[in-house]
Design an enzyme around this catalytic site. Structure first.
Site, PDB file in Angstrom:
ATOM      1  CB  VAL A 189      -7.146  -3.191 -12.558  1.00 31.89           C
ATOM      2  CG1 VAL A 189      -5.650  -2.986 -12.668  1.00 31.89           C
ATOM      3  CG2 VAL A 189      -7.535  -3.700 -11.176  1.00 31.89           C
ATOM      4  CG  ASN A 240       0.892  -7.876  -8.638  1.00 31.33           C
ATOM      5  OD1 ASN A 240       1.200  -8.874  -7.998  1.00 31.33           O
ATOM      6  ND2 ASN A 240       0.883  -6.653  -8.088  1.00 31.33           N
ATOM      7  CE1 TYR A 263      -6.701 -12.429  -2.912  1.00 34.24           C
ATOM      8  CE2 TYR A 263      -6.355 -14.710  -2.227  1.00 34.24           C
ATOM      9  CZ  TYR A 263      -5.848 -13.510  -2.708  1.00 34.24           C
ATOM     10  OH  TYR A 263      -4.504 -13.399  -2.994  1.00 34.24           O
ATOM     11  CB  ILE A 277       4.041 -14.137  -0.801  1.00 35.49           C
ATOM     12  CG1 ILE A 277       3.802 -15.307  -1.781  1.00 35.49           C
ATOM     13  CG2 ILE A 277       5.292 -13.337  -1.158  1.00 35.49           C
ATOM     14  CD1 ILE A 277       4.871 -16.363  -1.846  1.00 35.49           C
TER      15      ILE A 277
HETATM   16  P1  NAP Z   1      -0.240  -5.784  -1.739  1.00 35.97           P
HETATM   17  O1  NAP Z   1       1.064  -5.615  -1.053  1.00 35.97           O
HETATM   18  O2  NAP Z   1      -1.491  -5.409  -1.050  1.00 35.97           O
HETATM   19  O3  NAP Z   1      -0.152  -5.025  -3.158  1.00 35.97           O
HETATM   20  C1  NAP Z   1      -1.253  -4.942  -4.001  1.00 35.97           C
HETATM   21  C2  NAP Z   1      -1.117  -3.684  -4.847  1.00 35.97           C
HETATM   22  O4  NAP Z   1      -2.264  -3.610  -5.711  1.00 35.97           O
HETATM   23  C3  NAP Z   1      -1.097  -2.405  -4.008  1.00 35.97           C
HETATM   24  O5  NAP Z   1      -0.085  -1.548  -4.476  1.00 35.97           O
HETATM   25  C4  NAP Z   1      -2.482  -1.820  -4.252  1.00 35.97           C
HETATM   26  O6  NAP Z   1      -2.516  -0.404  -4.182  1.00 35.97           O
HETATM   27  C5  NAP Z   1      -2.738  -2.268  -5.680  1.00 35.97           C
HETATM   28  N1  NAP Z   1      -4.153  -2.195  -6.029  1.00 35.97           N
HETATM   29  C6  NAP Z   1      -5.223  -2.486  -5.228  1.00 35.97           C
HETATM   30  N2  NAP Z   1      -6.357  -2.256  -5.890  1.00 35.97           N
HETATM   31  C7  NAP Z   1      -6.014  -1.798  -7.122  1.00 35.97           C
HETATM   32  C8  NAP Z   1      -6.752  -1.374  -8.252  1.00 35.97           C
HETATM   33  N3  NAP Z   1      -8.080  -1.347  -8.239  1.00 35.97           N
HETATM   34  N4  NAP Z   1      -6.077  -0.967  -9.353  1.00 35.97           N
HETATM   35  C9  NAP Z   1      -4.724  -0.962  -9.367  1.00 35.97           C
HETATM   36  N5  NAP Z   1      -3.966  -1.349  -8.327  1.00 35.97           N
HETATM   37  C10 NAP Z   1      -4.614  -1.756  -7.205  1.00 35.97           C
HETATM   38  O7  NAP Z   1      -0.451  -7.308  -2.194  1.00 35.97           O
HETATM   39  P2  NAP Z   1       0.607  -8.439  -2.603  1.00 35.97           P
HETATM   40  O8  NAP Z   1       0.709  -9.377  -1.472  1.00 35.97           O
HETATM   41  O9  NAP Z   1       1.820  -7.853  -3.218  1.00 35.97           O
HETATM   42  O10 NAP Z   1      -0.265  -9.179  -3.722  1.00 35.97           O
HETATM   43  C11 NAP Z   1      -0.053  -9.007  -5.116  1.00 35.97           C
HETATM   44  C12 NAP Z   1      -0.886 -10.048  -5.855  1.00 35.97           C
HETATM   45  O11 NAP Z   1      -0.491 -11.361  -5.442  1.00 35.97           O
HETATM   46  C13 NAP Z   1      -2.378  -9.952  -5.539  1.00 35.97           C
HETATM   47  O12 NAP Z   1      -3.117 -10.260  -6.700  1.00 35.97           O
HETATM   48  C14 NAP Z   1      -2.588 -11.026  -4.509  1.00 35.97           C
HETATM   49  O13 NAP Z   1      -3.908 -11.490  -4.482  1.00 35.97           O
HETATM   50  C15 NAP Z   1      -1.617 -12.077  -4.999  1.00 35.97           C
HETATM   51  N6  NAP Z   1      -1.233 -13.046  -3.977  1.00 35.97           N
HETATM   52  C16 NAP Z   1      -0.591 -12.641  -2.843  1.00 35.97           C
HETATM   53  C17 NAP Z   1      -0.238 -13.586  -1.893  1.00 35.97           C
HETATM   54  C18 NAP Z   1       0.469 -13.226  -0.609  1.00 35.97           C
HETATM   55  O14 NAP Z   1       0.651 -14.132   0.240  1.00 35.97           O
HETATM   56  N7  NAP Z   1       0.896 -11.985  -0.413  1.00 35.97           N
HETATM   57  C19 NAP Z   1      -0.531 -14.937  -2.111  1.00 35.97           C
HETATM   58  C20 NAP Z   1      -1.180 -15.311  -3.274  1.00 35.97           C
HETATM   59  C21 NAP Z   1      -1.515 -14.349  -4.207  1.00 35.97           C
HETATM   60  P3  NAP Z   1      -2.970   0.328  -2.798  1.00 35.97           P
HETATM   61  O15 NAP Z   1      -1.988  -0.134  -1.771  1.00 35.97           O
HETATM   62  O16 NAP Z   1      -2.880   1.774  -3.136  1.00 35.97           O
HETATM   63  O17 NAP Z   1      -4.361  -0.145  -2.519  1.00 35.97           O
END
Ligand code: NAP
Length: 246
Positions: free
Chosen positions: A63, A89, A154, A187
């Protein structure tokens, strides 16, 4: 079937919250593109999603790279046609206190979390403005509102998404485009699994509902915004955090 016949592109959807959104959207009848850095895991997820009987494709996407983003949206419209829903996302963390934070830690997080959403929204708006309809939903975070030690980069990126969302909502409402954000609290995903138990226990104490959220909790709010039920909502943030911030 609240999203029957709709086409959605979800960034970073190979795992975690994005994957859950893809699975839940497919159950509601949407065709879904899984756009992620890792094409192999995106393909596995797309296969799982298509078990709901919808069309699901995997697209390799970084992205933070404009050329990649343009190519991905080209591939999407080539395969699926209209673009009804974009979910920004994809996100990463590079946590450390500000005085130890390197310029590259700042740039990496801002480039993926904020610039990535700008680049993807821009491509989506080109398509949605022609259609005179579309929904853009960006995943912010509770830390955009509270701050969090160790997350200057972040928190700034996630706060930036709120300004981006409200501006898109104002600029493109006249073209039938709605832009909203969802701000999750803690989460359970790979992103939070890496935190140690001490940090997790401290965080749990700060959550009035006394438990961490699931990716499905976030997906439910996104589907509400993406569906007809969310049509009169734009420029808003839905907090999904168990009361951690109110
Ligand atoms: P996650 O499990 O780490 O998943 C993130 C995904 O984004 C992974 O598949 C990753 O791919 C992909 N990604 C990373 N860099 C990228 C790039 N440059 N282009 C395209 N895809 C990319 O994280 P998650 O917890 O599901 O989080 C999803 C979203 O929710 C994020 O924006 C995060 O900041 C937000 N969020 C999460 C939480 C929480 O508690 N988990 C809380 C608030 C907000 P790779 O694995 O191949 O790197």
């Amino acid at each position: 079937m609240r999203l029957e016949g709709k086409n959605a592109l979800i960034t970073g959807a190979a795992q975690g919250i994005g994957k859950s959104v893809a699975l839940e959207m497919a159950k509601e009848g949407a065709n879904v593109a899984i756009a992620d850095l890792n094409i192999e895991s995106a393909q596995e997820t797309a296969l799982e999603v298509s078990a709901s009987g919808v069309k699901s494709i995997a697209i390799k996407l970084d992205v933070s790279k404009q050329d990649d983003v343009r190519a991905a949206f080209g591939a999407f419209t080539g395969e699926l046609g209209a673009l009804d829903i974009l979910v920004n996302n994809a996100g990463i963390t590079r946590d450390t206190i500000l005085l130890r934070m390197k310029e590259e830690d700042w740039d990496a997080v801002l480039n993926i979390n904020l610039k990535g959403a700008f680049l993807c929204s821009k491509e989506a708006i080109k398509i949605m403005a022609r259609q005179r309809s579309g929904k853009i939903i960006s995943i912010s975070s509770v830390v955009a509102f509270m701050g969090n030690p160790g997350q200057a980069n972040y928190s700034a990126s996630k706060a930036g998404l709120i300004g981006l969302t409200k501006t898109i909502a104002k600029e493109y409402a006249g073209r039938g485009i709605r832009a909203n954000a969802v701000a999750p609290g803690f989460i359970r995903t790979a992103m939070t699994d890496i935190l140690n138990d001490e940090v997790k226990n401290e965080m749990k104490k700060a959550i009035p509902l006394g438990q961490f959220g699931t990716p499905e909790d976030v997906a439910n709010a996104i589907i509400f915004l993406a569906s007809k039920e969310g049509d009169y909502i734009t420029g808003q943030v839905i907090h999904v955090n168990g009361g951690m911030y109110m």
